[in-house]
Design a protein around this motif. Structure first.
Motif, PDB file in Angstrom:
ATOM      1  N   ALA A 238      14.210   8.271 -12.292  1.00  0.00           N
ATOM      2  CA  ALA A 238      14.532   6.958 -12.879  1.00  0.00           C
ATOM      3  C   ALA A 238      14.789   5.955 -11.769  1.00  0.00           C
ATOM      4  CB  ALA A 238      15.755   7.087 -13.774  1.00  0.00           C
ATOM      5  N   GLN A 239      14.364   4.709 -11.985  1.00  0.00           N
ATOM      6  CA  GLN A 239      14.539   3.656 -10.985  1.00  0.00           C
ATOM      7  C   GLN A 239      15.397   2.522 -11.537  1.00  0.00           C
ATOM      8  OE1 GLN A 239      12.918   3.384  -7.478  1.00  0.00           O
ATOM      9  NE2 GLN A 239      13.681   5.350  -8.147  1.00  0.00           N
ATOM     10  N   PRO A 240      16.131   1.827 -10.643  1.00  0.00           N
ATOM     11  CA  PRO A 240      16.973   0.718 -11.106  1.00  0.00           C
ATOM     12  C   PRO A 240      16.138  -0.426 -11.690  1.00  0.00           C
ATOM     13  CG  PRO A 240      16.901   0.786  -8.691  1.00  0.00           C
ATOM     14  CD  PRO A 240      16.239   2.034  -9.191  1.00  0.00           C
ATOM     15  N   GLU A 241      16.751  -1.147 -12.620  1.00  0.00           N
ATOM     16  CA  GLU A 241      16.124  -2.325 -13.264  1.00  0.00           C
ATOM     17  C   GLU A 241      14.759  -2.013 -13.871  1.00  0.00           C
ATOM     18  OE1 GLU A 241      16.301  -4.305  -9.622  1.00  0.00           O
ATOM     19  OE2 GLU A 241      18.474  -4.024  -9.714  1.00  0.00           O
ATOM     20  N   GLY A 242      14.595  -0.790 -14.328  1.00  0.00           N
ATOM     21  CA  GLY A 242      13.358  -0.429 -15.019  1.00  0.00           C
ATOM     22  C   GLY A 242      12.104  -0.513 -14.174  1.00  0.00           C
ATOM     23  N   ARG A 243      12.245  -0.444 -12.838  1.00  0.00           N
ATOM     24  CA  ARG A 243      11.088  -0.519 -11.937  1.00  0.00           C
ATOM     25  C   ARG A 243      10.137   0.643 -12.211  1.00  0.00           C
ATOM     26  NH1 ARG A 243      11.178   1.474  -5.801  1.00  0.00           N
ATOM     27  NH2 ARG A 243       9.235   0.581  -5.035  1.00  0.00           N
ATOM     28  N   THR A 244       8.845   0.361 -12.231  1.00  0.00           N
ATOM     29  CA  THR A 244       7.872   1.448 -12.394  1.00  0.00           C
ATOM     30  C   THR A 244       6.877   1.437 -11.245  1.00  0.00           C
ATOM     31  OG1 THR A 244       6.409   0.088 -13.752  1.00  0.00           O
ATOM     32  CG2 THR A 244       7.998   1.467 -14.925  1.00  0.00           C
ATOM     33  N   VAL A 245       6.611   2.609 -10.737  1.00  0.00           N
ATOM     34  CA  VAL A 245       5.621   2.789  -9.676  1.00  0.00           C
ATOM     35  C   VAL A 245       4.635   3.847 -10.167  1.00  0.00           C
ATOM     36  CG1 VAL A 245       5.245   3.428  -7.276  1.00  0.00           C
ATOM     37  CG2 VAL A 245       7.403   2.338  -7.930  1.00  0.00           C
ATOM     38  N   VAL A 246       3.339   3.527 -10.132  1.00  0.00           N
ATOM     39  CA  VAL A 246       2.320   4.482 -10.592  1.00  0.00           C
ATOM     40  C   VAL A 246       1.989   5.442  -9.455  1.00  0.00           C
ATOM     41  CG1 VAL A 246      -0.020   4.773 -11.491  1.00  0.00           C
ATOM     42  CG2 VAL A 246       1.385   2.836 -12.251  1.00  0.00           C
ATOM     43  N   CYS A 247       2.035   6.731  -9.762  1.00  0.00           N
ATOM     44  CA  CYS A 247       1.729   7.772  -8.770  1.00  0.00           C
ATOM     45  C   CYS A 247       0.234   8.040  -8.771  1.00  0.00           C
ATOM     46  CB  CYS A 247       2.504   9.038  -9.128  1.00  0.00           C
ATOM     47  SG  CYS A 247       2.248  10.411  -7.969  1.00  0.00           S
ATOM     48  N   ARG A 248      -0.282   8.616  -7.685  1.00  0.00           N
ATOM     49  CA  ARG A 248      -1.723   8.916  -7.624  1.00  0.00           C
ATOM     50  C   ARG A 248      -2.120   9.986  -8.643  1.00  0.00           C
ATOM     51  NH1 ARG A 248      -1.160  11.470  -1.652  1.00  0.00           N
ATOM     52  NH2 ARG A 248       0.277  13.124  -2.221  1.00  0.00           N
ATOM     53  N   CYS A 249      -1.112  10.704  -9.210  1.00  0.00           N
ATOM     54  CA  CYS A 249      -1.440  11.709 -10.239  1.00  0.00           C
ATOM     55  C   CYS A 249      -1.648  11.044 -11.602  1.00  0.00           C
ATOM     56  CB  CYS A 249      -0.336  12.764 -10.327  1.00  0.00           C
ATOM     57  SG  CYS A 249       1.176  12.192 -11.145  1.00  0.00           S
ATOM     58  N   GLY A 250      -1.328   9.716 -11.687  1.00  0.00           N
ATOM     59  CA  GLY A 250      -1.515   8.988 -12.932  1.00  0.00           C
ATOM     60  C   GLY A 250      -0.234   8.747 -13.708  1.00  0.00           C
ATOM     61  N   ASN A 251       0.819   9.521 -13.394  1.00  0.00           N
ATOM     62  CA  ASN A 251       2.112   9.310 -14.052  1.00  0.00           C
ATOM     63  C   ASN A 251       2.919   8.249 -13.316  1.00  0.00           C
ATOM     64  OD1 ASN A 251       1.842  11.159 -16.176  1.00  0.00           O
ATOM     65  ND2 ASN A 251       2.390  12.876 -14.850  1.00  0.00           N
ATOM     66  N   GLU A 252       4.029   7.840 -13.934  1.00  0.00           N
ATOM     67  CA  GLU A 252       4.883   6.817 -13.320  1.00  0.00           C
ATOM     68  C   GLU A 252       6.159   7.437 -12.758  1.00  0.00           C
ATOM     69  OE1 GLU A 252       5.626   4.057 -16.455  1.00  0.00           O
ATOM     70  OE2 GLU A 252       3.734   2.985 -16.178  1.00  0.00           O
ATOM     71  N   ASN A 253       6.624   6.825 -11.641  1.00  0.00           N
ATOM     72  CA  ASN A 253       7.925   7.151 -11.045  1.00  0.00           C
ATOM     73  C   ASN A 253       8.087   8.615 -10.655  1.00  0.00           C
ATOM     74  OD1 ASN A 253       8.312   4.485 -11.623  1.00  0.00           O
ATOM     75  ND2 ASN A 253      10.303   4.723 -12.605  1.00  0.00           N
ATOM     76  N   CYS A 254       7.013   9.209 -10.137  1.00  0.00           N
ATOM     77  CA  CYS A 254       7.136  10.546  -9.542  1.00  0.00           C
ATOM     78  C   CYS A 254       7.926  10.421  -8.232  1.00  0.00           C
ATOM     79  CB  CYS A 254       5.758  11.129  -9.222  1.00  0.00           C
ATOM     80  SG  CYS A 254       4.776  11.511 -10.684  1.00  0.00           S
ATOM     81  N   LEU A 255       8.634  11.475  -7.857  1.00  0.00           N
ATOM     82  CA  LEU A 255       9.416  11.472  -6.604  1.00  0.00           C
ATOM     83  C   LEU A 255       8.553  11.024  -5.425  1.00  0.00           C
ATOM     84  CD1 LEU A 255      11.937  12.183  -4.919  1.00  0.00           C
ATOM     85  CD2 LEU A 255      11.095  14.549  -4.831  1.00  0.00           C
TER      86      LEU A 255
END
Length: 388
Positions: A238-255
């Motif tokens: 989980a990231q602060p303020e609802g930040r989302t980062v797309v991972c190269r695997c296609g999912n969001e907010n992977c470590l």
């Protein structure tokens, strides 16, 4: 008890790892009869895997004849395949490096060109060590992606385009010997516990371009049902303020997308730092630059929140950090320790050690060699060598 604990393979392992140095010590260690141990030791000597040499200390009778593993009975090839470089070594059967060479590659060129380069380097190290392909008993290969261990085939590796399901062992057919392929972090984990082995439970966490974890249970690599155990880079964070980062695997907010090497570089560039690689960021942090120090420490905190959950679940003796970003050392460790000790249960964290690898550049080659040696000297192989 004696039947399995005193097999030829087990006796050889005890001598090989330094747990026993004489027939008497093997008897004491296994609980088998003196006759059984002596017969098996004689078979191992006849198969050129054990040697006699020198006398030990007497405990009242005749001094015992010392036994030692014949590490020159063959050699193995160790291949540490990375995203941008490959290291190939030839070692003896105690994983002592006899010759080694490294070369830049681009893993995205695919298995054909990359494995042709590996073959060239393997011939080079063998020639340098004065050995021939016939001397090679086994090959160990570490690759930067998930591997179906039983088949030696990568499985949908995100940073190895064109490698999915490729039969890597087929590239080493000329050696006519077993070829073992595993994820690079599992291989590094073997390298971290070393030749003497261990009975500890530990996590070896590689923070480089991606993030992965080698899981060692009771001194052995734990691979899980399909070989993907330890793929912690794709755990949701989980990231602060609802930040989302797309991972190269296609999912969001992977470590990995939040705290891996690529993420560190992305955040450093966004902060205006004059960097073009993760290594640049790590070097700036080492020089005391405030912004990069905070970025590295924050990455450590994020990694630490995931590791804390693993500590509560797995309760390891040790966590060892390795990989390019781990070379940032103190600031990364500080962030990791802060999160792990804050979020772990007191009992799980009470005697937990969190350290940086002492030989991160070597553990991949050492682990690949040990994987090949363990495979070559498993129970069945030793039994066959004796039968021959």
């Amino acid at each position: 008890m004696a039947q399995t604990s005193a097999s030829a393979g087990t006796l050889l392992r005890h001598v090989r790892t330094g747990r026993a140095r004489s027939r008497a010590e093997l008897v004491a260690l296994t609980g088998a009869s003196r006759n059984t141990v002596s017969a098996r030791v004689d078979q191992l000597i006849a198969a050129n895997l054990l040697e006699e040499g020198g006398r030990g200390w007497s405990t009242g009778g005749r001094p015992p004849t010392l036994l030692q593993f014949n590490s020159r009975a063959g050699c193995v090839l160790a291949v540490d395949l990375g995203v941008t470089s490959v290291d190939v070594a030839v070692t003896d059967l105690s994983a002592q490096i006899l010759a080694t060479v490294g070369h830049p590659i681009d893993i995205a060129e695919g298995p054909g060109p990359v494995l042709a380069e590996v073959d060239r380097l393997a011939r080079q190290v063998l020639a340098e060590a004065g050995l021939t392909p016939a001397d090679v008993c086994a090959v160990g290969v570490g690759v930067p992606g998930p591997v179906e261990f039983s088949a030696g085939r990568p499985s949908h590796p995100p940073i190895m385009p064109g490698w999915h399901d490729y039969p890597i062992p087929s590239a080493f057919g000329r050696y006519e010997c077993p070829v073992y392929v595993d994820n690079d972090v599992n291989v590094m984990a073997l390298g971290e516990i070393g030749v003497g082995g261990s009975v500890q439970d530990l996590l070896v966490v590689k923070v480089g371009t991606g993030i992965g974890c080698g899981v060692i249970v009771d001194g052995r690599v734990y691979r899980g049902a399909q070989g993907s155990a330890g793929d912690i880079g794709h755990i949701y964070v989980a990231q602060p303020e609802g930040r989302t980062v797309v991972c190269r695997c296609g999912n969001e907010n992977c470590l990995e997308a939040i705290a891996g090497g690529g993420a560190l570089l992305r955040d450093a560039v966004a902060a205006g730092l004059p960097v073009t690689s993760t290594r640049d960021v790590v070097q700036l942090a080492a020089q005391g630059d405030g912004v990069s120090l905070e970025l590295v420490r924050n990455a450590g905190r994020t990694i630490g929140t995931v590791l804390a959950a693993l500590v509560n679940f797995f309760n390891p003796h040790r966590i060892v950090m390795t990989g390019g970003v781990a070379q940032a050392g103190v600031p990364l460790l500080a962030g990791i320790r802060e999160a792990v000790y804050r979020r772990s249960l007191p009992l799980a964290a009470r005697s937990l050690e969190i350290t940086v690898s002492e030989a991160p550049d070597l553990s991949g080659r050492l682990g690949a060699a040990l994987m090949a040696i363990e495979g070559f000297l498993d129970e069945d192989s030793v039994h066959q060598a004796i039968a021959r």
